[in-house]
Write an enzyme that holds these catalytic residues in place. Structure first.
Site, mmCIF file in Angstrom:
data_model
loop_
_atom_site.group_PDB
_atom_site.id
_atom_site.type_symbol
_atom_site.label_atom_id
_atom_site.label_comp_id
_atom_site.label_asym_id
_atom_site.label_seq_id
_atom_site.Cartn_x
_atom_site.Cartn_y
_atom_site.Cartn_z
ATOM 1 N N LYS A 1 54.693 -1.661 -23.880
ATOM 2 C CA LYS A 1 55.369 -1.459 -25.165
ATOM 3 C C LYS A 1 55.515 -2.818 -25.851
ATOM 4 O O LYS A 1 55.823 -3.815 -25.188
ATOM 5 C CB LYS A 1 56.741 -0.815 -24.917
ATOM 6 C CG LYS A 1 57.486 -0.435 -26.196
ATOM 7 C CD LYS A 1 58.786 0.310 -25.888
ATOM 8 C CE LYS A 1 59.531 0.707 -27.147
ATOM 9 N NZ LYS A 1 60.777 1.449 -26.867
ATOM 10 N N SER B 1 61.577 5.909 -29.264
ATOM 11 C CA SER B 1 60.800 4.877 -29.919
ATOM 12 C C SER B 1 59.531 4.475 -29.167
ATOM 13 O O SER B 1 58.667 3.841 -29.742
ATOM 14 C CB SER B 1 61.660 3.621 -30.103
ATOM 15 O OG SER B 1 62.027 3.086 -28.841
ATOM 16 N N SER C 1 64.552 6.754 -25.556
ATOM 17 C CA SER C 1 63.206 6.365 -25.996
ATOM 18 C C SER C 1 62.109 6.366 -24.943
ATOM 19 O O SER C 1 60.945 6.178 -25.280
ATOM 20 C CB SER C 1 63.240 4.997 -26.654
ATOM 21 O OG SER C 1 63.761 5.131 -27.942
#
Ligand code: GLN
Length: 484
Positions: A76, A151, A175
């Protein structure tokens, strides 16, 4: 080969069926082929990945390999990666090349894992749909008109479409788990403090936690074996012994006591989702678990408390982006105040600004007691609710998300509806507990996740239950059409 799990790839590398260089090339080709449509990656690390793959092959040949050596994994874009752009999904950091590695990245590098690329995400991890990214929305491979969740949507979409066999995510209010649910993959949010936050760009420091996003629970266990552990560079890192997360995967779950919170199965839950989640729980009963209804009476306060605490912490954390030493800087600032105002005005997107303003408001002298302090008190009540419930049961089960993947742009102008979709995830972060989302079925061809919440540091137990569930079911094996 790209349908394989981490465990299968590890065996393939170990038995010389494929080299890391070949494997990395295969995934890089898939990333290049599909990233144009899915937009899961902000950066694809072609050169670095191939270099790392070559050294991994040498490491293996020299007999120095660990289970994940030579396997590509996506990161990420919230984790700092030395010498590589680390944007956190924001224009503010579009020009930021991290000068050091996050602990998670350092541990992965030491294990010989190949960093294939940096995944797209909601700006500064604020969102539930990946639509707040400066780099554009990510598509859900199950239906490209829908969102992948957020997210960590880029990571979830990449793993679901098999552009990467696994990825990292971070979870402040859901998330890791919510995008895992919406994309049909497995996502583990560890106990707060289990995985180091050093070098993981901060959103809400008392809630943020990194963890694995994988096809299976077994793969999540393999990744946890690399990334979990105490880190003296993170002052909230837990000095608690680390398990071998693969050791108990096959234990029987006979006699396991599961609590079903009545607040999770009432109004607000789509009846089709409820059916899938209930069928998943039946599956666990067939494996020997027993269920009982429990109460988490303060559940309805979790969203309001979270949307005070998280913005308060974000307004403080994001004050460091002053454009002086790094980050976006406006053209020709007149003076210092103009530099701050215009640079931040241009660098941050709408959702981030909304959160900073809410946070500054709830922390302001006149409103602190009414909002921030009150939210902190609610946080204690929520933690106590979980502790009371976990006296009688071993784990808590329920839905991960209120629905399946929603249409792109459907909620972007309605932040409150978007916030409400975090109903089943945020309380876990407020309490600091570990939780996992596992694929449990489909509604109209869109995946649905089952969430299991455990007590502090019981990741091994959650992984064990999830693994047994996955041995008895096939939902996690489904691959979206066009990506098989
Ligand atoms: N959707 C939640 C939010 O927007 C959670 C985000 C997260 O876990 N990073 O804040």
């Amino acid at each position: 080969m790209h349908q394989s799990t981490l465990a299968q790839l590890s065996t393939a590398l170990e038995s010389n069926q494929i080299s890391s260089e070949e494997l990395t090339t295969l995934y890089l080709d898939r990333c290049k082929q599909f990233n144009g449509s899915l937009n899961c990656f902000i950066t694809i690390n072609e050169e670095l990945a191939l270099d790392q793959a070559k050294s991994a092959d040498q490491q293996r040949a020299a007999g120095n390999a660990s289970p994940l050596t030579g396997i590509p994994i996506a990161q990420k874009d919230i984790f700092c990666t030395n010498g590589i752009k680390t944007s956190c999904g924001s224009k503010m950091l579009d020009n930021f090349i991290a000068p050091y590695d996050a602990t998670v990245i350092e541990k992965m590098n030491a294990a010989g894992i190949v960093n294939i690329g940096k995944t797209n995400m909601d700006e500064f991890a604020m969102g539930s749909s990946n639509e707040t990214s400066f780099y554009g929305a990510v598509k859900n491979p199950w239906d490209q008109d829908t969102v992948p969740g957020g997210s960590s949507g880029g990571s979830a979409s990449a793993v679901a479409a098999r552009l990467s066999p696994a990825a990292t995510g971070t979870d402040t209010g859901g998330s890791i788990r919510q995008p895992a649910s919406l994309c049909g993959i497995t996502g583990l949010k560890p106990t707060y403090g289990r995985v180091s936050r050093y070098g993981m760009i901060a959103f809400a420091s008392s809630l943020d936690q990194g963890g694995p996003m994988t096809q299976t629970a077994e793969d999540a266990a393999l990744m946890m074996n690399v990334i979990a552990g105490f880190d003296e560079r993170d002052s909230t890192s837990a000095e608690h012994p680390v398990d071998d997360y693969t050791a108990r995967l096959n234990d029987s779950i006979e006699g396991l006591k599961i609590g079903l919170p009545k607040e999770y199965f009432g109004e607000g839950l789509d009846s089709n989702i409820a059916k899938i989640v209930e069928a998943g729980i039946k599956e666990l009963e067939k494996l020997g678990a027993t269920c009982k209804e429990i109460e988490l009476p303060n559940t309805e306060l979790s969203i309001p408390a979270y949307y005070v605490v998280a913005p308060a912490e974000c307004s403080s954390n994001l004050s460091r982006f002053d454009s002086v030493r790094f980050g976006h800087r406006c053209e020709n600032p007149k003076d210092l105040s103009d530099l701050y105002c215009r640079s931040r005005g241009e660098g941050f997107g709408k959702e981030v600004k909304r959160r900073i303003m809410i946070g500054a408001y709830v922390l302001s002298a006149g409103y602190y007691d009414a909002y921030y302090l009150k939210a902190q008190k609610i946080r204690h009540l929520i933690r106590d609710d979980f502790q009371n419930a976990l006296k009688d049961v071993d784990v808590i089960a329920g839905p991960t998300a209120t629905g399946t993947a929603f249409k792109l742009n459907e909620m972007i102008d309605d932040p409150v509806s978007m916030y409400l979709s975090d109903l089943y995830t945020v309380s876990v972060n407020l309490a600091g507990l570990p939780a996992i989302s596992v694929p449990a079925g489909f509604v109209n061809n869109l995946p649905v996740g089952l969430q299991l919440i455990g007590n502090y540091f019981e990741e091994s137990r959650l992984l064990n239950i999830a693994h047994r569930f996955q041995q008895a079911t096939d939902h996690h094996k489904a691959i979206p059409e066009g990506f098989e």
